[in-house]
Design a protein around this motif. Structure first.
Motif, PDB file in Angstrom:
ATOM      1  N   SER A  17      -3.651  15.333  18.099  1.00  0.00           N
ATOM      2  CA  SER A  17      -5.027  15.737  18.478  1.00  0.00           C
ATOM      3  C   SER A  17      -5.772  15.151  19.567  1.00  0.00           C
ATOM      4  O   SER A  17      -6.126  15.627  20.613  1.00  0.00           O
ATOM      5  CB  SER A  17      -5.966  16.178  17.424  1.00  0.00           C
ATOM      6  N   LEU A  18      -5.621  13.594  19.357  1.00  0.00           N
ATOM      7  CA  LEU A  18      -6.116  12.990  20.590  1.00  0.00           C
ATOM      8  C   LEU A  18      -5.360  12.992  21.853  1.00  0.00           C
ATOM      9  O   LEU A  18      -5.925  13.168  22.958  1.00  0.00           O
ATOM     10  CB  LEU A  18      -6.406  11.509  19.964  1.00  0.00           C
ATOM     11  N   LEU A  19      -3.999  12.846  21.645  1.00  0.00           N
ATOM     12  CA  LEU A  19      -3.332  12.506  22.924  1.00  0.00           C
ATOM     13  C   LEU A  19      -2.470  13.930  23.331  1.00  0.00           C
ATOM     14  O   LEU A  19      -2.242  13.926  24.793  1.00  0.00           O
ATOM     15  CB  LEU A  19      -2.039  11.358  22.543  1.00  0.00           C
ATOM     16  N   TRP A  20      -1.628  14.451  22.287  1.00  0.00           N
ATOM     17  CA  TRP A  20      -0.721  15.539  22.976  1.00  0.00           C
ATOM     18  C   TRP A  20      -1.485  16.843  23.573  1.00  0.00           C
ATOM     19  O   TRP A  20      -0.985  17.190  24.662  1.00  0.00           O
ATOM     20  CB  TRP A  20      -0.139  16.117  21.700  1.00  0.00           C
ATOM     21  N   LYS A  21      -2.654  17.251  22.983  1.00  0.00           N
ATOM     22  CA  LYS A  21      -3.183  18.362  23.603  1.00  0.00           C
ATOM     23  C   LYS A  21      -3.656  18.122  25.072  1.00  0.00           C
ATOM     24  O   LYS A  21      -3.567  19.080  25.780  1.00  0.00           O
ATOM     25  CB  LYS A  21      -4.336  18.912  22.680  1.00  0.00           C
ATOM     26  N   THR A  22      -3.940  16.828  25.634  1.00  0.00           N
ATOM     27  CA  THR A  22      -4.507  16.706  26.689  1.00  0.00           C
ATOM     28  C   THR A  22      -3.322  16.307  27.511  1.00  0.00           C
ATOM     29  O   THR A  22      -3.386  16.949  28.742  1.00  0.00           O
ATOM     30  CB  THR A  22      -5.435  15.423  26.528  1.00  0.00           C
ATOM     31  N   THR A  23      -2.398  15.649  27.056  1.00  0.00           N
ATOM     32  CA  THR A  23      -1.176  15.354  27.900  1.00  0.00           C
ATOM     33  C   THR A  23      -0.373  16.371  28.085  1.00  0.00           C
ATOM     34  O   THR A  23       0.370  16.538  29.367  1.00  0.00           O
ATOM     35  CB  THR A  23      -0.441  14.063  27.197  1.00  0.00           C
ATOM     36  N   PHE A  24      -0.002  17.201  27.273  1.00  0.00           N
ATOM     37  CA  PHE A  24       0.872  18.334  27.174  1.00  0.00           C
ATOM     38  C   PHE A  24       0.068  19.445  27.066  1.00  0.00           C
ATOM     39  O   PHE A  24       0.265  20.242  25.835  1.00  0.00           O
ATOM     40  CB  PHE A  24       1.840  18.155  26.511  1.00  0.00           C
ATOM     41  N   GLN A  64       3.776  10.390  29.372  1.00  0.00           N
ATOM     42  CA  GLN A  64       4.237  11.500  28.711  1.00  0.00           C
ATOM     43  C   GLN A  64       5.808  11.076  27.920  1.00  0.00           C
ATOM     44  O   GLN A  64       6.000  11.539  27.136  1.00  0.00           O
ATOM     45  CB  GLN A  64       4.609  12.575  29.757  1.00  0.00           C
ATOM     46  N   ASN A  65       6.530  10.495  28.843  1.00  0.00           N
ATOM     47  CA  ASN A  65       7.875  10.242  28.319  1.00  0.00           C
ATOM     48  C   ASN A  65       7.711   8.985  27.035  1.00  0.00           C
ATOM     49  O   ASN A  65       8.333   9.353  25.867  1.00  0.00           O
ATOM     50  CB  ASN A  65       8.727   9.172  29.331  1.00  0.00           C
ATOM     51  N   GLU A  66       6.688   8.392  26.922  1.00  0.00           N
ATOM     52  CA  GLU A  66       6.407   7.431  25.694  1.00  0.00           C
ATOM     53  C   GLU A  66       5.921   8.303  24.431  1.00  0.00           C
ATOM     54  O   GLU A  66       6.362   8.066  23.430  1.00  0.00           O
ATOM     55  CB  GLU A  66       5.326   6.283  26.099  1.00  0.00           C
ATOM     56  N   ALA A  91       7.548  -0.452  20.244  1.00  0.00           N
ATOM     57  CA  ALA A  91       6.031  -0.803  20.728  1.00  0.00           C
ATOM     58  C   ALA A  91       5.293   0.086  21.169  1.00  0.00           C
ATOM     59  O   ALA A  91       3.934   0.159  21.026  1.00  0.00           O
ATOM     60  CB  ALA A  91       5.841  -2.047  21.680  1.00  0.00           C
ATOM     61  N   TYR A  92       5.588   1.130  21.865  1.00  0.00           N
ATOM     62  CA  TYR A  92       4.798   2.246  22.724  1.00  0.00           C
ATOM     63  C   TYR A  92       3.667   1.516  23.416  1.00  0.00           C
ATOM     64  O   TYR A  92       2.633   1.749  23.240  1.00  0.00           O
ATOM     65  CB  TYR A  92       4.271   3.376  21.657  1.00  0.00           C
ATOM     66  N   PRO A  93       3.857   0.712  24.406  1.00  0.00           N
ATOM     67  CA  PRO A  93       2.709  -0.096  25.172  1.00  0.00           C
ATOM     68  C   PRO A  93       1.500   0.802  25.557  1.00  0.00           C
ATOM     69  O   PRO A  93       0.358   0.621  25.754  1.00  0.00           O
ATOM     70  CB  PRO A  93       3.175  -0.790  25.981  1.00  0.00           C
ATOM     71  N   LYS A  94       2.190   1.969  26.466  1.00  0.00           N
ATOM     72  CA  LYS A  94       0.955   2.781  27.001  1.00  0.00           C
ATOM     73  C   LYS A  94       0.183   3.581  25.926  1.00  0.00           C
ATOM     74  O   LYS A  94      -0.923   3.608  26.142  1.00  0.00           O
ATOM     75  CB  LYS A  94       1.679   3.917  27.912  1.00  0.00           C
ATOM     76  N   ILE A  95       0.669   3.964  25.035  1.00  0.00           N
ATOM     77  CA  ILE A  95       0.168   4.820  23.798  1.00  0.00           C
ATOM     78  C   ILE A  95      -0.970   3.585  23.205  1.00  0.00           C
ATOM     79  O   ILE A  95      -2.232   4.252  23.003  1.00  0.00           O
ATOM     80  CB  ILE A  95       0.885   5.268  22.655  1.00  0.00           C
ATOM     81  N   ARG A  96      -0.576   2.437  22.932  1.00  0.00           N
ATOM     82  CA  ARG A  96      -1.474   1.501  22.321  1.00  0.00           C
ATOM     83  C   ARG A  96      -2.585   1.304  23.364  1.00  0.00           C
ATOM     84  O   ARG A  96      -3.661   0.962  22.991  1.00  0.00           O
ATOM     85  CB  ARG A  96      -0.657   0.094  21.973  1.00  0.00           C
ATOM     86  N   ASN A  97      -2.275   0.941  24.639  1.00  0.00           N
ATOM     87  CA  ASN A  97      -3.354   0.754  25.531  1.00  0.00           C
ATOM     88  C   ASN A  97      -4.456   1.605  25.583  1.00  0.00           C
ATOM     89  O   ASN A  97      -5.425   1.470  25.743  1.00  0.00           O
ATOM     90  CB  ASN A  97      -2.663   0.534  27.034  1.00  0.00           C
TER      91      ASN A  97
END
Length: 99
Positions: free
Chosen positions: A84-91, A44-46, A3-9
């Motif tokens: 591009s939306l999530l990874w570059k900011t998170t890692f 990060q784990n998700e 489900a990846y709830p945090k990513i979805r949120n």
């Protein structure tokens, strides 16, 4: 499918077209969320799990019945957009994992 709830949120709250935030505002909101150490580790784990799982449907994560970030033509395009939306900011100092 996981489900990846945090990513979805995050995709729904920050990046969906219904939210209508500018790119700068989206980045700032994600950065603000990442300041919470417990939430950051869980996110990060998700995200790492989703990015390394070939079964992840990035198209569904970006466009579904609940929200839409963007509609893409392929899983590869959807994954590239999500990264591009999530990874570059998170890692910021880590390369995007290869599948």
């Amino acid at each position: 499918m996981i489900a990846y709830p945090k990513i979805r949120n995050i995709l729904e709250a920050i990046f969906s077209i219904e939210t209508g935030l500018s790119d700068d505002a989206q980045s700032a909101m994600l950065q603000r969320s990442l300041r919470n150490p417990e939430w950051r580790i869980a996110f990060q784990n998700e995200l790492l799990s989703a990015a390394t799982n070939p079964q992840t449907s990035w198209q569904e994560l970006l466009s579904n019945d609940k929200y839409e970030v963007t509609d893409t033509d392929s899983e590869l395009d959807a994954r590239a957009i999500a990264m591009s939306l999530l990874w570059k900011t998170t890692f910021p100092d880590e390369p995007i994992p290869q599948l």
